[in-house]
Every structure is written in C-alpha cells, then in structure tokens.
Design a protein around this motif. Structure first.
Motif, PDB file in Angstrom:
ATOM      1  N   GLY A   1      37.200  46.157  81.272  1.00  0.00           N
ATOM      2  CA  GLY A   1      38.351  45.190  80.964  1.00  0.00           C
ATOM      3  C   GLY A   1      39.402  44.817  81.954  1.00  0.00           C
TER       4      GLY A   1
ATOM      5  N   GLY B   1      42.436  40.405  71.514  1.00  0.00           N
ATOM      6  CA  GLY B   1      42.817  40.510  72.856  1.00  0.00           C
ATOM      7  C   GLY B   1      44.218  41.767  72.993  1.00  0.00           C
TER       8      GLY B   1
ATOM      9  N   PRO C   1      44.034  47.814  69.969  1.00  0.00           N
ATOM     10  CA  PRO C   1      42.871  48.681  70.638  1.00  0.00           C
ATOM     11  C   PRO C   1      41.884  48.812  69.340  1.00  0.00           C
ATOM     12  CG  PRO C   1      45.063  49.756  69.745  1.00  0.00           C
ATOM     13  CD  PRO C   1      45.439  48.517  69.601  1.00  0.00           C
TER      14      PRO C   1
ATOM     15  N   GLY D   1      49.994  44.845  74.328  1.00  0.00           N
ATOM     16  CA  GLY D   1      48.425  44.785  74.789  1.00  0.00           C
ATOM     17  C   GLY D   1      48.486  44.885  76.318  1.00  0.00           C
ATOM     18  N   LYS D   2      47.346  45.280  76.971  1.00  0.00           N
ATOM     19  CA  LYS D   2      47.056  45.564  78.379  1.00  0.00           C
ATOM     20  C   LYS D   2      47.481  44.308  79.068  1.00  0.00           C
ATOM     21  CE  LYS D   2      43.000  46.114  79.830  1.00  0.00           C
ATOM     22  NZ  LYS D   2      41.675  46.730  80.214  1.00  0.00           N
TER      23      LYS D   2
ATOM     24  N   GLU E   1      47.069  37.300  75.889  1.00  0.00           N
ATOM     25  CA  GLU E   1      46.133  38.031  75.011  1.00  0.00           C
ATOM     26  C   GLU E   1      45.155  37.045  74.354  1.00  0.00           C
ATOM     27  OE1 GLU E   1      50.333  39.543  74.192  1.00  0.00           O
ATOM     28  OE2 GLU E   1      49.491  37.680  74.330  1.00  0.00           O
TER      29      GLU E   1
ATOM     30  N   LEU F   1      35.798  46.784  72.476  1.00  0.00           N
ATOM     31  CA  LEU F   1      37.152  47.251  72.481  1.00  0.00           C
ATOM     32  C   LEU F   1      37.313  48.503  73.328  1.00  0.00           C
ATOM     33  CD1 LEU F   1      38.743  46.345  69.015  1.00  0.00           C
ATOM     34  CD2 LEU F   1      39.003  44.973  71.264  1.00  0.00           C
TER      35      LEU F   1
ATOM     36  N   GLN G   1      39.372  47.460  76.165  1.00  0.00           N
ATOM     37  CA  GLN G   1      40.622  47.586  76.018  1.00  0.00           C
ATOM     38  C   GLN G   1      41.084  49.211  76.233  1.00  0.00           C
ATOM     39  OE1 GLN G   1      42.898  45.454  75.159  1.00  0.00           O
ATOM     40  NE2 GLN G   1      42.583  44.282  73.342  1.00  0.00           N
TER      41      GLN G   1
ATOM     42  N   SER H   1      47.770  50.637  76.179  1.00  0.00           N
ATOM     43  CA  SER H   1      48.816  49.715  76.014  1.00  0.00           C
ATOM     44  C   SER H   1      50.155  50.335  76.413  1.00  0.00           C
ATOM     45  CB  SER H   1      48.785  48.991  74.623  1.00  0.00           C
ATOM     46  OG  SER H   1      48.985  50.048  73.576  1.00  0.00           O
TER      47      SER H   1
END
Length: 459
Positions: free
Chosen positions: A23, A234, A237, A420-421, A425, A448, A452, A456
């Motif tokens: 990811g 997006g 987690p 989120g990372k 998103e 995920l 993911q 985060s």
C-alpha cells in the motif's frame, strides 16, 4: 505490481499510484477541477464532462514514469450527478452535478420536482439526484438530441479510458442517482416508467462485469464506484468500529453495516463488499466555511487595504484562540444551502452578546455548527453500531487542515480522532478496490491488512 486510483471530485481531481504489496504510495498527482460551466440560472451547477476527461488524461501523463508497473485502474467519483451520452458514447450534455438545484424548482402541481417524484414513486430522492434531474429534463422536454443513456462522470471517464461506447454503472453509483432498490439490487423500472420517464436511458448495471475494459496500453479499468464508499475503503483500517467523518465541500458521517438496515434521516448506501454504509449527509461543510471566508474578505475590501491571501489560515487560528476564551459561545446554524430534507432551510446566529460578537467566536461558532449537523446524524445510527465505535477517522481537507475543527470533533464525539495513511482517501480506496476486483486479494479484509497496514496517525 501497482494499481492506480482516480478520484473525480467536485473541486479537484487526483490520481494515486500505489504498490499492491504494502500500500505504499508511489505517486500522487492532482489538479483543480476547472470544468465548471458558468451558470445562466441561479440553480444551475454543471461541469464539462470532456474537460474532466482531459484533466484525467493529463494527470495520467504525469504518472508515466511509474506507469509500466500499473496493472489496473480504479475510479471514484462525485455521486448523484449524471450526464447524457449518445450511441457512440459521446457526451451530449454537461454533467449535472450533485449541487444542481433544478429539482427544487416547482412542478405544475406546486410541489418541487424532487417532491413530486418522491410522491409518485415512494423513493426518497433529493434535488441533485440524477433521476430527479432526468425527471425534470423529461417534463421540460430538454433531454438532448441524440441522447440514449445517462451515466455518472466516473462511468463516462471509464468509457473514455477504454474506448467503449456504452456506460456500465456500479451499484454504489446506481443507488446515488435514485429509484434504485437496495432489496433487489436493480433500478425500479416500473416506478420510473409510471413517473413518466423512459427507463431505456438507464445504463447497464455492472453486477457481473466489474471490469469495463482495457486502456490502449493494456491497463485494466474497473467500474467506477461512489466517492463516499471509496473514501471509507481508503481511510479505515477495518470496516467495523470506525466512524468516518468527512468534511469537504459538503460533509457526512458514515458507518459500516454488514446487513441491510434503514434508519430515519439516514441514507443506506450499498458498499463494495455486499454490505452497506449508513450515511448522514449534510449540505453544510467547506462551502459553509467559505461563506464566512467571503464575509471576512468583504470586510477587508470595505475597510482596509490588507493582505487578502491565506484568510483560511487566519480563520483557523482565530477559532483555536476562541476555544481558550471563557465567554458564552455563539450558536451558528450553517444550513446556508438548506438541507436535503428541507432545501428552504436557512442559517442563523444565536446568543450574540457584547463579549462574544467578534471574529474569534464567530469562526468557532461556524465550526461548531458544521459539526453539530453531523453529530445529529450520528445520533440516528442504530445503538448497537454506535456502542461499538472505537475511533473517528477523519477525511476531507476541511477537517484535515483545520486543527480547531479536529479538537472540536473529538470533544463532540468523545472518541480519538485519527487520519488514514493517505490524504487522498477516495483515490487510494479506488486503487484498493481495483486490486481486489482484479484478483490480487481474495477479499477486502485481506486487502486492508496489506495495503492499510501502515499505522494511521492521531490528530
């Protein structure tokens, strides 16, 4: 191996290239969506679909250094809006966006077009929904010459990337344009026809065909999904125990339900795994904060020759300072654009006193007002879902770039706020979706866990 995700938003368009293995983000390219068509009526909100295609192609060109390893392309798009295409797949109308207000105009019965369609079909629909627009266009005899199908802007971009002539629509977008039965997974053609519309304009649903085709250079193109569902995918987690709070042009709160359920004042939207999102949507958000920014701009222009740039940064700072002041807060209702249920609703400011009528408290009041609508939506979620919520997941630049709003959100929901990372998103969610559809993962849970898995960060 990489996948790419395209997010076609109302104000910006973004492409994310990501490594399927972990990811990690290989490249992000974005541009302002400058496709808006100047309105000739106050209720018009339209964009040029072919200009959007040009912007997407320009962004893909920016990713060419990494394009060799891209195997599949996912697409997320602004929901509810539609455009018409001819038998060759060419746009013969502008994109009527989710903000278009012709559904609020009054029909011969005295009701609005949206309310009339609601009464005739029993389906809850609002102005801006594609089939409300189609109902208006039908009644006004304004369907463009040569039009044979309607579709979302994501469907149109997918067609253009593959050179296809007919659109395919995912259920996430189908439900957003109206008259879609969540129980049967189909448009209600009988109700649509009874309301006086031609059901042949509806596109084929991509129930068994999630792959639309391939680009000229052999990249698989996946059917477009709604940006709400893509943003959820997006950003979170895991699907459960997370409340997604999105503040962009509008705002909304979303939670996942594995089974179908309905709740008053909420939308039940199909999700990409066969489950559902329960969504509380507000027309207030960044657009309401923009109202205050324009007010401050007008004050500057009227009373001083001052630097007018970076007003939002100053507003955010004022709001943070206001939170340290021991004065009664202003109460601001930010329904400047109405609500979906009551488009005639207006905003308000209450509790004005000599010690709180200032720029700081006014700015903080606007932020409280934007979030208060979303808190009200959250209170409509089923108790068994709310009780399991463990965190807020923030989405949208309106929340990401405003520390004061983040702090207020944590106070209102009494939950930790995380991001989120990836800032983009919806584009990232579209890339994850493409990886699942093309078989790189067995399911979304596995996707995920892999894509993911970078932690985060908390606000």
């Amino acid at each position: 191996m990489y996948t790419a995700g395209i997010d076609i938003g109302t104000t910006s368009i973004c492409v994310v290239v990501t490594n399927i293995q972990d990811g990690s983000i290989i490249r992000i390219a974005s541009r302002a969506n400058d496709s808006e068509i100047p309105a000739t009526e106050f209720w018009e909100r339209t964009q040029n679909g072919d200009r959007i295609v040009e912007l997407v192609n320009a962004l893909l060109a920016e990713c060419q250094e990494d394009w060799t390893n891209v195997d599949a392309i996912g697409i997320a798009c602004q929901m509810h809006g539609v455009l018409y295409v001819d038998k060759e797949g060419q746009a013969v109308s502008p994109l009527f966006t989710w903000q278009d207000g012709r559904g609020d105009l009054h029909y011969a019965s005295g009701q609005t077009y949206a309310a009339t369609l609601n009464d005739r079909t029993g389906y809850p629909v609002n102005t801006g929904f594609g089939l409300v627009t189609h109902f208006y266009m039908t009644q006004q005899d304004e369907i463009p010459m040569g039009a044979v199908k309607l579709c979302t802007i994501g469907d149109y971009v997918a067609m253009k990337l593959c050179g296809e002539a007919a659109p395919f629509m995912d259920r996430t977008n189908a439900a957003s344009i109206g008259l879609y039965s969540l129980e049967t997974g189909r448009f209600d053609n009988e109700k649509l026809s009874a309301a006086g519309m031609d059901a042949s304009f509806l596109p084929e649903l991509a129930t068994d065909r999630q792959l639309i085709g391939e680009t000229a250079d052999g990249k698989k193109v996946v059917c477009a999904i709604g940006d709400n569902q893509a943003s959820f995918l997006g950003a979170v987690p895991t699907f459960e125990s997370n409340l997604l709070v999105n503040v962009g042009t509008g705002s909304q709160v979303s939670v996942y339900s594995p089974s179908f359920m309905q709740s008053p004042m909420l939308e039940t939207r199909p999700f990409i795994d066969g489950g559902y999102l329960l969504v509380g949507a507000s027309l207030s958000g960044g657009k309401s904060y923009e109202v205050l920014e324009q007010f401050f701009r007008s004050v500057l222009g009227a009373f001083a020759e001052a630097e007018e740039n970076r007003l939002y940064e100053a507003m955010n700072r004022l709001a943070e300072e206001a939170m340290t002041e021991a004065v009664p807060p202003l109460r601001v209702g930010t329904q400047f654009y109405g609500t979906r249920e009551h488009p005639e609703a207006t905003g308000f400011i209450q509790g004005i006193r000599a010690d709180n009528f200032n720029a700081k408290q006014l700015t903080a009041g606007f932020l409280h007002g934007i979030l208060d609508e979303l808190v009200g939506c959250t209170q409509q979620f089923p108790t068994h879902i709310v009780d399991k919520l463990a965190r807020l997941v923030a989405s949208g630049n309106g929340l990401r770039k405003n520390a004061a709003m983040q702090h207020i959100a944590q106070l209102k929901w009494q939950l930790p706020l995380t991001f989120g990372k990836v800032e983009e998103e919806a584009a990232f969610g579209a890339a994850i979706h493409a990886a699942v559809v093309t078989g790189y993962f067995r399911n979304y849970e596995e996707a995920l866990q892999r894509m993911q898995r970078s932690d985060s960060h908390e606000a």
